[in-house]
Design a protein around this motif. Structure first.
Motif, short mmCIF file in Angstrom:
data_model
loop_
_atom_site.label_atom_id
_atom_site.label_comp_id
_atom_site.label_asym_id
_atom_site.label_seq_id
_atom_site.Cartn_x
_atom_site.Cartn_y
_atom_site.Cartn_z
N LEU A 1 0.82 -1.20 0.00
CA LEU A 1 0.00 0.00 0.00
C LEU A 1 0.87 1.27 0.00
N GLU B 1 2.63 1.61 -3.48
CA GLU B 1 1.73 2.09 -4.53
C GLU B 1 1.52 3.60 -4.43
N ALA B 2 1.52 4.11 -3.21
CA ALA B 2 1.28 5.53 -3.00
C ALA B 2 2.54 6.38 -3.17
N ARG B 3 3.69 5.83 -2.76
CA ARG B 3 4.91 6.65 -2.72
C ARG B 3 5.93 6.31 -3.79
N SER C 1 8.77 4.36 0.81
CA SER C 1 7.59 3.56 1.15
C SER C 1 7.78 2.88 2.50
N ASP D 1 -2.43 6.61 5.80
CA ASP D 1 -2.91 6.80 4.42
C ASP D 1 -1.83 7.48 3.59
N PRO D 2 -0.82 6.72 3.14
CA PRO D 2 0.30 7.32 2.40
C PRO D 2 -0.11 7.93 1.07
N GLN D 3 -1.24 7.50 0.52
CA GLN D 3 -1.69 8.07 -0.75
C GLN D 3 -2.25 9.48 -0.54
N ARG D 4 -3.00 9.66 0.52
CA ARG D 4 -3.59 10.96 0.81
C ARG D 4 -2.58 11.91 1.42
N PRO E 1 1.20 12.14 1.23
CA PRO E 1 2.49 11.66 0.71
C PRO E 1 3.71 12.40 1.24
#
Length: 200
Positions: free
Chosen positions: A43, A46-48, A54, A142-145, A147
């Protein structure tokens, strides 16, 4: 003070390197019920994108938390130990009475009380400690929200203002204080044992 500042900064960076990769997984386990480290890492990846960024999502916030707490703790402990030796000039009556009580204690008990008091003061009187922990947790959860460190700070500020950086500090502080008091107490006892063994 400069030597302590630099030493704590370096040691806190070491703490972030050693524990940063597992802190993210701990947040995922506790808040998102993710039981696999591989899934947690996926997860974040995918975000970082990058492998290190990551694995160490939220590491800057972790460093801010650790550094501010460690520095405040050592400064308070230094002040309190010195106060026990020599009462500060102009100290209020309640503090003088407290110091007199501390002087009646056995050295080990006195050290344990001073550790607890330093941990409490270092936790609840250090804004950056709680701010770093909140930023770290958001970036790991929440690394996607969230970053980046700066972007996370801006998001907290825009939604909650200054108080947003200290949300949850009461309950977070409890486990920090208890954990630090126990861990440092054990460390001091082990240091005494090792010193006695080496002395022999």
């Amino acid at each position: 003070h400069l030597g302590l500042f630099l030493g704590v900064a370096a040691s806190s960076a070491g703490e972030a390197v050693v524990t940063g990769w597992s802190e993210r997984f701990g947040v995922h386990m506790g808040l998102r019920q993710i039981g696999s480290y591989r899934e947690s890492y996926r997860l974040a990846r995918e975000a970082r994108g990058g492998a290190l960024s990551s694995a160490y999502a939220g590491a800057v916030g972790l460093w801010v938390r650790n550094f501010s707490w460690n520095f405040a703790f050592f400064e308070w402990k230094r002040f309190l130990h010195n106060a026990v030796e020599v009462t500060p000039e102009g100290a209020p009556g309640w503090f003088c009475a407290h110091l007199e009580w501390l002087r009646t204690l056995d050295k080990k008990d006195q050290a344990n009380v001073l550790t607890f008091e330093s941990a409490t003061l270092g936790t609840y009187l250090t804004f950056f400690n709680m701010a770093g922990d909140n930023v770290k947790t958001k970036m790991q959860y929440d690394p996607q929200r969230y970053p980046s460190f700066v972007g996370t700070c801006q998001d907290i500020w825009s939604k909650h203002g200054l108080v947003g950086f200290a949300r949850g500090s009461l309950f977070k502080g409890i486990y920090l204080i208890l954990g630090a008091t126990v861990a440092i107490g054990i460390q001091e006892r082990l240091t005494e044992i090792m010193a006695a063994l080496v002395g022999r």
